[in-house]
Design an enzyme around this catalytic site. Structure first.
Site, PDB file in Angstrom:
ATOM      1  N   GLU A 102      10.036   0.856  10.299  1.00 55.49           N
ATOM      2  CA  GLU A 102      11.027   1.930  10.109  1.00 55.49           C
ATOM      3  C   GLU A 102      10.298   3.222  10.415  1.00 55.49           C
ATOM      4  OE1 GLU A 102      14.082   1.480   9.447  1.00 55.49           O
ATOM      5  OE2 GLU A 102      14.106  -0.571   8.685  1.00 55.49           O
ATOM      6  N   CYS A 138      13.690  10.293   6.701  1.00 55.87           N
ATOM      7  CA  CYS A 138      13.657   9.837   8.092  1.00 55.87           C
ATOM      8  C   CYS A 138      15.022  10.017   8.750  1.00 55.87           C
ATOM      9  CB  CYS A 138      13.191   8.395   8.168  1.00 55.87           C
ATOM     10  SG  CYS A 138      14.012   7.331   6.990  1.00 55.87           S
ATOM     11  N   GLU A 169      10.038  15.465  15.420  1.00 61.08           N
ATOM     12  CA  GLU A 169      10.384  15.310  14.006  1.00 61.08           C
ATOM     13  C   GLU A 169       9.523  16.259  13.174  1.00 61.08           C
ATOM     14  OE1 GLU A 169       9.250  11.640  11.892  1.00 61.08           O
ATOM     15  OE2 GLU A 169      11.271  11.641  11.070  1.00 61.08           O
ATOM     16  N   LYS A 224       0.826  -1.212   0.000  1.00 60.06           N
ATOM     17  CA  LYS A 224       0.000   0.000   0.000  1.00 60.06           C
ATOM     18  C   LYS A 224       0.859   1.259   0.000  1.00 60.06           C
ATOM     19  CE  LYS A 224      -1.800   2.802   2.901  1.00 60.06           C
ATOM     20  NZ  LYS A 224      -1.857   4.069   2.146  1.00 60.06           N
TER      21      LYS A 224
END
Ligand code: NAP
Ligand code: MG
Length: 509
Positions: A279, A313, A412, A205
């Site tokens: 992750e 990331c 983040e 997906k």
């Protein structure tokens, strides 16, 4: 986002000059799109669709199906059937490797089209899409293609007289693979490569913001000769992802995305005792030691944060510079930031494309405003880089701060926003670097080999970069500690995540 009305996608795509969007990319984006289930391109069972926009203009470029639970169920069944019917799991390993290698060749042969689609759909500079996303995808598939013939068990030494035992590595089964929008094709391949090599089948997906290259990858997989149902592609939103995670027929979930969503997935997969790898996010510390090559460190630190418009990331989003060099480094970074070219991804001169979505634009600019309000000093950027119109542009933005309590120094942001802080000594800086819930990457710039090793060992991260940033190789394990994830992708560990170990006992007495 679920605009049900038909859009004039061809007209919109035709407003992009032919030298920026080639005929194959134009034709693919403008075509009507289906889900890939069991080798067939099909609409969503309930007919729902959504549009994916061009981040450079905020205009819709294509409509894709919105998969619901019924589509998830059909895709999982197709993936199960493929395990058995097409004998994917038991196919001679050399043949499985050959087919994955053929997919690598087709991705390479269609590199320009894929790079343009990636740039159009996600906003990233087309050159970066070609060099990093597509070339990286080809490399990862070629690496995966080498594995099937090298998956071996052990003969286990026995202390029991008359017993002989050995292990067999068997595929986990059907994998639900959910990926983000920052490197869509690359993340798709990082997921399907080891899964297919191990003999698993996949329900993939892509993120709702960037569905196009996953759909094209699905077509190429069929062209490569992968049996129907081995790779299924479901476009959709978070509810599609949740239905994949919760489906009883999914044996393993592999996810890349936010820590918040990852935490929820880990909980649900854990309850169902499914295999899971994650992750997740990062807030990576980048340390410039007093003895570093300051010019190289400045250049590398700029790339570490602003590459892919900060939507990585592993972005080096917390910079620590020894106070002797702090003003020089901050000045040089500000100079670079003020001259970087912000613009549409398809423009070959663009260095920083827009951020991916209106939601992400709001989030990133919100952090910038909050940073100012909390007392961080804005040294460069903060605006739209001279871009007009509705595109989601944010210029490279640099703050300095003396406190790591700032929200922007802890959370983040996933955008082109760097916060730089001075430090005095090594103990202080490693303590600050590790004072985060995350642990994906970290970096240190030094000319002293002993310092390099010492700091690399002290930093709590899945990867440490010395005198560089962001190196990747499909053979080198990648993943995070703490809230940055669970398990590793790439290398033998990445493959093992798709294998179960069976121990077989034979009485030979
Ligand atoms: P996200 O919500 O975690 O999305 C990642 C993927 O998970 C997408 O395919 C998403 O689908 C899907 N998803 C969402 N909710 C789900 C659920 N409940 N169950 C299963 N799958 C689900 O990330 P985002 O909203 O796109 O971005 C938010 C923040 O996440 C970013 O600002 C950034 O901080 C972080 N992020 C990290 C990475 C990374 O590489 N570690 C990548 C992207 C974003 P839809 O997108 O279709 O809803
Ligand atoms: Mg989302």
């Amino acid at each position: 986002m679920h605009g049900a009305s038909r859009i004039k996608e061809v007209v919109i795509i035709n407003s992009i000059p032919p030298d920026l969007l080639s005929e194959p990319a134009r034709a693919f984006a403008g075509r009507s799109h289906g889900l890939l289930i069991g080798g067939a391109s099909v609409p969503a069972a309930d007919g729902r669709k959504f549009t994916t926009p061009d981040p450079s203009t905020a205009r819709p470029i294509a409509e894709v199906p919105l998969s619901g639970p019924e589509d998830v169920d059909r895709a999982v069944r197709a993936a199960h059937a493929a395990l058995k019917k097409s004998a994917w799991a038991t196919m001679p390993p050399a043949e499985r490797g050959r087919l994955i290698g053929r997919l690598a060749d087709l991705v390479e042969a269609n590199a320009d089209e894929l790079a343009e689609l990636e740039s159009l759909d996600g906003g990233k500079p087309v050159k970066l899409a070609k060099i990093v996303d597509v070339t990286g995808a080809v490399g990862a598939l070629r690496y995966a293609a080498g594995w099937p013939t090298k998956i071996i068990g052990d003969v286990v030494p026995q202390s029991i007289p008359g017993a002989f035992s050995y292990t067999r590595k068997e595929p986990v089964g059907v994998c639900g693979q959910i990926i983000p929008w920052n490197f869509p094709l690359l993340m798709a391949v990082w997921k399907i490569g080891p899964a297919l090599a191990a003999g698993c089948t996949s329900v993939l997906k892509p993120a709702e913001q960037t569905p196009l290259t996953a759909l094209r990858l699905g077509e190429l997989a069929l062209e490569a000769g992968l049996p129907e149902g081995v790779l299924n592609v479901l476009t959709g939103d978070g509810s599609t992802g949740a239905a994949i995670v919760d489906h009883d027929g999914v044996d393993k979930v592999a996810f890349t995305g936010s820590t918040e969503v990852g935490r929820g997935i880990a909980g649900r997969a854990g309850h169902a005792l499914k295999r899971v790898t994650l992750e997740l996010g990062g807030k990576s510390a980048n340390i410039i030691m007093p003895d570093a090559d300051i010019a190289a460190a400045t250049k590398g630190s700029f790339q570490a944060i602003y590459y892919n418009t900060g939507q990585a990331c592993i972005a080096g989003s917390r910079l620590f510079v020894h106070r002797d060099h702090f003003d020089d480094v901050v000045g040089a970074l500000a100079e670079r930031a003020s001259t970087a070219r912000v613009g549409p991804g398809l423009d070959p001169k663009t260095q920083l494309g827009p951020v991916v979505s209106a939601e992400q634009y709001k989030r990133v600019t919100g952090y910038i405003e909050q940073g100012k309000a909390e007392g961080a000093e804005l040294v460069a950027g903060g605006g739209r880089g001279g871009q007009e119109g509705n595109g989601w542009f944010v210029e490279p933005t640099l703050f300095t701060a003396t406190s790591d309590d700032l929200t922007m120094a802890r959370e983040e942001i996933f955008g082109p926003v760097l916060v730089a802080q001075p430090y005095e000594d090594l103990g202080e800086v490693t303590r600050k670097a590790n004072a985060t819930e995350y642990g994906l990457a970290a970096g240190v710039w030094t000319r002293d080999v002993a310092t390099a090793h010492k700091v690399a060992h002290q930093l709590e991260a899945g990867a440490v970069y010395v005198n560089g940033w962001g190196r990747m190789d499909p053979a080198a394990p990648f993943g995070g500690v703490k809230a940055s994830g669970l398990g590793r992708e790439h290398g033998r560990e990445g493959l093992e995540a798709y294998l179960e170990t069976k121990t077989i006992w034979i009485d030979v007495a």
